[in-house]
Design a protein around this motif. Structure first.
Motif, PDB file in Angstrom:
ATOM      1  N   MET A 142       0.824  -1.214   0.000  1.00 36.52           N
ATOM      2  CA  MET A 142       0.000   0.000   0.000  1.00 36.52           C
ATOM      3  C   MET A 142       0.860   1.267   0.000  1.00 36.52           C
ATOM      4  SD  MET A 142      -2.803  -1.252   2.817  1.00 36.52           S
ATOM      5  CE  MET A 142      -3.751   0.262   2.866  1.00 36.52           C
ATOM      6  N   GLY A 143       0.533   2.187  -0.913  1.00 39.45           N
ATOM      7  CA  GLY A 143       1.176   3.500  -0.941  1.00 39.45           C
ATOM      8  C   GLY A 143       2.684   3.421  -0.842  1.00 39.45           C
ATOM      9  N   LYS A 144       3.211   4.163   0.132  1.00 40.78           N
ATOM     10  CA  LYS A 144       4.669   4.234   0.280  1.00 40.78           C
ATOM     11  C   LYS A 144       5.172   3.280   1.361  1.00 40.78           C
ATOM     12  CE  LYS A 144       5.491   8.341  -2.068  1.00 40.78           C
ATOM     13  NZ  LYS A 144       5.339   7.738  -3.377  1.00 40.78           N
ATOM     14  N   SER A 145       4.431   2.185   1.610  1.00 44.45           N
ATOM     15  CA  SER A 145       4.812   1.380   2.774  1.00 44.45           C
ATOM     16  C   SER A 145       6.171   0.693   2.604  1.00 44.45           C
ATOM     17  CB  SER A 145       3.709   0.401   3.162  1.00 44.45           C
ATOM     18  OG  SER A 145       3.582  -0.591   2.213  1.00 44.45           O
ATOM     19  N   THR A 146       6.580   0.384   1.377  1.00 47.24           N
ATOM     20  CA  THR A 146       7.915  -0.214   1.209  1.00 47.24           C
ATOM     21  C   THR A 146       8.994   0.785   1.642  1.00 47.24           C
ATOM     22  OG1 THR A 146       7.032  -1.463  -0.651  1.00 47.24           O
ATOM     23  CG2 THR A 146       9.420  -1.447  -0.417  1.00 47.24           C
ATOM     24  N   ASP A 147       8.791   2.069   1.282  1.00 50.63           N
ATOM     25  CA  ASP A 147       9.737   3.118   1.714  1.00 50.63           C
ATOM     26  C   ASP A 147       9.770   3.205   3.239  1.00 50.63           C
ATOM     27  OD1 ASP A 147      10.301   3.837  -0.867  1.00 50.63           O
ATOM     28  OD2 ASP A 147       8.828   5.454  -0.934  1.00 50.63           O
ATOM     29  N   ARG A 148       8.582   3.163   3.852  1.00 42.71           N
ATOM     30  CA  ARG A 148       8.520   3.294   5.320  1.00 42.71           C
ATOM     31  C   ARG A 148       9.221   2.132   6.011  1.00 42.71           C
ATOM     32  NH1 ARG A 148       3.411   5.377   4.625  1.00 42.71           N
ATOM     33  NH2 ARG A 148       2.495   3.335   4.954  1.00 42.71           N
ATOM     34  N   LEU A 149       8.966   0.929   5.520  1.00 40.60           N
ATOM     35  CA  LEU A 149       9.607  -0.246   6.127  1.00 40.60           C
ATOM     36  C   LEU A 149      11.130  -0.165   5.975  1.00 40.60           C
ATOM     37  CD1 LEU A 149       7.117  -3.014   4.922  1.00 40.60           C
ATOM     38  CD2 LEU A 149       7.446  -2.239   7.280  1.00 40.60           C
TER      39      LEU A 149
ATOM     40  N   LEU B 166      11.199  -8.457   5.912  1.00 43.89           N
ATOM     41  CA  LEU B 166      10.431  -7.283   6.330  1.00 43.89           C
ATOM     42  C   LEU B 166       9.629  -6.707   5.159  1.00 43.89           C
ATOM     43  CD1 LEU B 166       9.982  -5.069   8.583  1.00 43.89           C
ATOM     44  CD2 LEU B 166      11.848  -3.826   7.483  1.00 43.89           C
ATOM     45  N   LEU B 167      10.320  -6.458   4.049  1.00 44.30           N
ATOM     46  CA  LEU B 167       9.667  -5.769   2.929  1.00 44.30           C
ATOM     47  C   LEU B 167       8.521  -6.582   2.327  1.00 44.30           C
ATOM     48  CD1 LEU B 167      12.627  -4.050   1.042  1.00 44.30           C
ATOM     49  CD2 LEU B 167      11.166  -3.161   2.862  1.00 44.30           C
ATOM     50  N   THR B 168       8.662  -7.915   2.313  1.00 47.40           N
ATOM     51  CA  THR B 168       7.604  -8.725   1.705  1.00 47.40           C
ATOM     52  C   THR B 168       6.314  -8.662   2.529  1.00 47.40           C
ATOM     53  OG1 THR B 168       8.493 -10.682   2.823  1.00 47.40           O
ATOM     54  CG2 THR B 168       9.125 -10.358   0.525  1.00 47.40           C
ATOM     55  N   ALA B 169       6.431  -8.223   3.787  1.00 49.17           N
ATOM     56  CA  ALA B 169       5.233  -8.088   4.616  1.00 49.17           C
ATOM     57  C   ALA B 169       4.281  -7.053   4.019  1.00 49.17           C
ATOM     58  CB  ALA B 169       5.629  -7.703   6.037  1.00 49.17           C
ATOM     59  N   GLY B 170       4.826  -6.018   3.375  1.00 48.71           N
ATOM     60  CA  GLY B 170       3.985  -4.964   2.793  1.00 48.71           C
ATOM     61  C   GLY B 170       2.981  -5.535   1.807  1.00 48.71           C
ATOM     62  N   GLU B 171       3.433  -6.401   0.939  1.00 50.04           N
ATOM     63  CA  GLU B 171       2.564  -6.990  -0.083  1.00 50.04           C
ATOM     64  C   GLU B 171       1.566  -7.981   0.535  1.00 50.04           C
ATOM     65  OE1 GLU B 171       5.407  -5.688  -0.955  1.00 50.04           O
ATOM     66  OE2 GLU B 171       5.058  -4.860  -2.944  1.00 50.04           O
TER      67      GLU B 171
ATOM     68  N   ALA C 112       1.000 -11.819  -4.020  1.00 53.16           N
ATOM     69  CA  ALA C 112       1.838 -10.742  -3.492  1.00 53.16           C
ATOM     70  C   ALA C 112       2.973 -10.478  -4.474  1.00 53.16           C
ATOM     71  CB  ALA C 112       2.404 -11.157  -2.140  1.00 53.16           C
ATOM     72  N   GLY C 113       3.099  -9.228  -4.890  1.00 52.31           N
ATOM     73  CA  GLY C 113       4.126  -8.909  -5.885  1.00 52.31           C
ATOM     74  C   GLY C 113       5.516  -8.869  -5.292  1.00 52.31           C
ATOM     75  N   PHE C 114       6.534  -8.839  -6.179  1.00 48.49           N
ATOM     76  CA  PHE C 114       7.896  -8.432  -5.814  1.00 48.49           C
ATOM     77  C   PHE C 114       8.643  -9.432  -4.941  1.00 48.49           C
ATOM     78  CE2 PHE C 114       9.166  -5.752  -1.928  1.00 48.49           C
ATOM     79  CZ  PHE C 114      10.386  -5.250  -2.346  1.00 48.49           C
ATOM     80  N   GLN C 115       8.132 -10.685  -4.856  1.00 48.93           N
ATOM     81  CA  GLN C 115       8.772 -11.633  -3.937  1.00 48.93           C
ATOM     82  C   GLN C 115       8.741 -13.056  -4.462  1.00 48.93           C
ATOM     83  OE1 GLN C 115       5.819 -12.695  -0.594  1.00 48.93           O
ATOM     84  NE2 GLN C 115       5.366 -10.556  -1.034  1.00 48.93           N
ATOM     85  N   GLY C 116       9.657 -13.837  -3.931  1.00 51.73           N
ATOM     86  CA  GLY C 116       9.689 -15.255  -4.267  1.00 51.73           C
ATOM     87  C   GLY C 116      10.419 -15.998  -3.175  1.00 51.73           C
TER      88      GLY C 116
END
Ligand code: ADP
Ligand code: ASP
Ligand code: MG
Length: 410
Positions: free
Chosen positions: A42-49, A68-73, A133-137
Motif C-alpha cells: 500500500m502506498g509508500k509502505s515499502t519506503d517506510r519499512l 520485512l519488505l515482503t510483509a507490505g505486499e 503478493a508482488g515483488f517476492q519469491g
C-alpha cells in the motif's frame, strides 16, 4: 481467457482505493475471465519499512530486510481478498512462495528462475479470483524469502502472465500510460499509444520507472503483451508489444535516472588486464556497472569513470580500495550528485544527427555534459542532478515531443 492485472502502490494506497480496485477486478471476472491479480504494498509502505530498518541498522542484513519488505505486499493482498469477498466473489491470496515464484538467492535483486503455479491454476479451476503478493519469491537454494528489487511487482505480473499463458497483462498505475518523458518532470509529455518491447526496454533501462526493466525483458522474451494504464480511469493506456502498431517514430521518449552515482578512479595503470581486474571484481560482487569512460592516457596512467547504483556505492568504493594496492590505483572519488538523461528511439539508427541535436539543446539550456554513452537506439548523458529537470525539458522540446494535453498523474 486468463487475464493478469497488476496494481501498484498508489492504486491500493488506502481502504477506499482497495475497494475501488476490488470493483474493477470483479468486473473482469464477471465478464467471464479467469483473473489473476498481482498487488504491490500500500502506498509508500515499502519506503517506510526500509526507513524503519535503517533506523535500527545502517546496513540491515539482506535476508531480514527481504523478510520485512515482503510483509507490505502480504497486507495489501489479504485486504484486497477481503474486499473482493464483500463484492460477492471468492478470492484466494498467495505469497510469492505459495504462488511458486522460485528465484535465485540474491536478496534485494533476486531473479525468477522458475515458476510452478500449481496452486494458482487449482484456485482458478475452483472459480476463485487469485491474488498474488508482488515483488517476492523464494530461493530454491537457500529456501529463504527474496525480493525482486524496487518495482518488482511488475516482473511478478509479467512472469505469471508468461507462465499461465495469459492473453493479456494489464499494469495499473497512477499515470494513464507510458509518456514521452516522466510527466512529473515534463507536464506536456505525450502519451504513447503503442511502443515496442525493444523501445520500452531501453526506456525502462534508462530509468523510466513506470515499468521495471526486468518485467519488460520477460515480456519480450516470452511474447507477453502489456497494457499500461491508470487504475483511476477507464481510458486506454499504452500497449507494449512485439511490433508497434503505429508507424515508427524516430524518437520514443526521454528518460531520466537519479539512482546512480559516478566513481572516478585516477592513476589507473594503462596496461592490459587492469580494466578486466577492476570490472571482474565489481561483477563478482554483483554490482551493476552502467556507463564506463576511459580517458586518453598520459605518462602510462589513465582515468576511468563509471556509474553504479547509489546504493552499491559504498561497497564499490571498499572493493576499489582493496584493489588499490594490488593493481596500483590513484585517487578514487564517489559522486552521487548526478543524473542520467537518455533519449530513446528505434528510428535513431537511420537518422544521423540525433545526438548532435540533443547536445546542442543541452548546451543552449546551460547544462554541462559529464559523460556520454550510446547504443543503436539510445543516447545517454550524465549531468549534475540539479539540472535534471531542465535537461529533460530541453531535450523533450528539441525533438518536439509535446502532446496536446497535460498528462494526468496522481
Ligand atoms: P506503481 O506504484 O504503480 O508501480 P511507479 O511509481 O512505480 O508506479 O511508476 C509510475 C510512475 O513512473 C509515474 O507516476 C511517473 O512519475 C513515472 N514515470 C517515469 N517515466 C515515465 C514515463 N515515460 N511515462 C509514464 N510514467 C513515467
Ligand atoms: N512494493 C515494492 C516497491 O515499492 C514493489 C513494487 O511496488 O513493485 O518497490
Ligand atoms: Mg512500479
Amino acid at each position: 481467457m486468463i487475464v493478469v492485472q497488476k496494481y501498484g502502490g498508489s492504486s491500493v494506497a488506502d481502504t477506499d482505493r482497495i475497494i475501488k480496485v476490488a470493483e474493477r477486478i470483479t468486473a473482469a471476472k464477471r465478464a467471464g475471465n479467469d483473473v489473476v491479480v498481482v498487488v504491490s504494498a500500500m502506498g509508500k509502505s515499502t519506503d517506510r519499512l526500509t526507513q524503519q530498518a535503517l533506523e535500527i541498522a545502517a546496513v540491515p542484513p539482506a535476508r531480514e530486510l527481504d523478510m520485512l519488505l515482503t510483509a507490505g505486499e502480504r497486507i495489501s493482498m489479504a485486504l484486497l481478498a477481503m474486499a473482493i469477498g464483500e463484492e460477492g466473489f471468492t478470492a484466494r491470496s498467495f505469497t510469492g512462495s505459495q504462488a511458486g515464484i522460485i528465484t535465485d538467492a540474491a536478496h534485494g535483486k533476486a531473479r525468477i528462475i522458475d515458476i510452478t503455479p500449481g496452486r494458482i491454476t487449482d484456485a482458478l479451476a475452483e472459480g476463485h479470483i487469485v491474488i498474488v503478493a508482488g515483488f517476492q519469491g523464494v530461493s530454491r537454494e537457500s529456501k529463504d524469502i527474496t525480493t525482486l528489487g524496487r518495482g518488482g511487482s511488475d516482473t511478478t505480473a509479467v512472469a505469471l502472465a508468461g507462465a499461465l499463458d495469459a492473453d493479456l497483462c494489464e499494469i495499473y498505475t497512477d499515470v494513464d500510460g507510458v509518456y514521452t518523458a516522466d510527466p512529473r518532470l515534463a507536464p506536456k509529455a505525450r502519451r504513447l499509444e503503442a511502443v515496442t518491447h525493444e523501445e520500452m526496454l531501453e526506456l525502462a533501462a534508462s530509468g523510466a520507472k513506470v515499468l521495471q526493466v526486468r518485467a519488460v525483458e520477460y515480456a519480450r522474451n516470452h511474447g507477453v503483451r502489456l497494457h499500461v494504464r491508470s487504475s483511476f480511469s477507464h481510458q486506454d493506456g499504452t500497449w507494449v508489444e512485439k511490433d508497434g502498431t503505429m508507424e515508427q517514430a524516430i524518437i520514443s521518449g526521454v528518460a531520466h535516472d537519479t539512482s546512480e552515482g559516478k566513481l572516478v578512479v585516477r592513476g589507473v595503470p594503462d596496461k592490459p588486464g587492469v580494466a578486466a581486474r577492476i570490472f571482474t571484481g565489481l561483477a563478482d560482487a554483483n554490482i551493476n556497472v552502467d556507463m564506463i569512460v576511459q580517458n586518453v592516457s598520459a605518462d602510462g596512467t589513465t582515468d576511468v569513470s563509471f556509474t553504479v547504483p547509489v546504493a552499491d556505492g559504498p561497497r564499490a568504493l571498499a572493493l576499489l580500495e582493496e584493489l588499490r594496492a594490488e593493481v596500483g590505483l590513484g585517487e578514487i572519488v564517489f559522486d552521487d550528485d548526478i543524473a542520467k538523461v537518455s533519449l530513446v528511439g528505434a528510428g535513431m539508427k537511420t537518422h544521423p544527427g540525433v545526438a548532435a541535436t540533443m547536445f546542442a539543446a543541452l548546451s543552449a539550456a546551460g547544462v554541462n555534459i559529464e559523460m556520454i554513452s550510446t547504443s543503436t537506439i539510445r543516447v545517454s548523458v550524465i549531468v549534475r542532478r540539479e539540472h535534471v529537470e531542465r535537461a529533460v525539458q530541453a531535450v523533450h522540446d528539441a525533438f518536439e515531443l509535446d502532446g496536446e494535453q497535460t498528462a494526468v498523474v496522481r
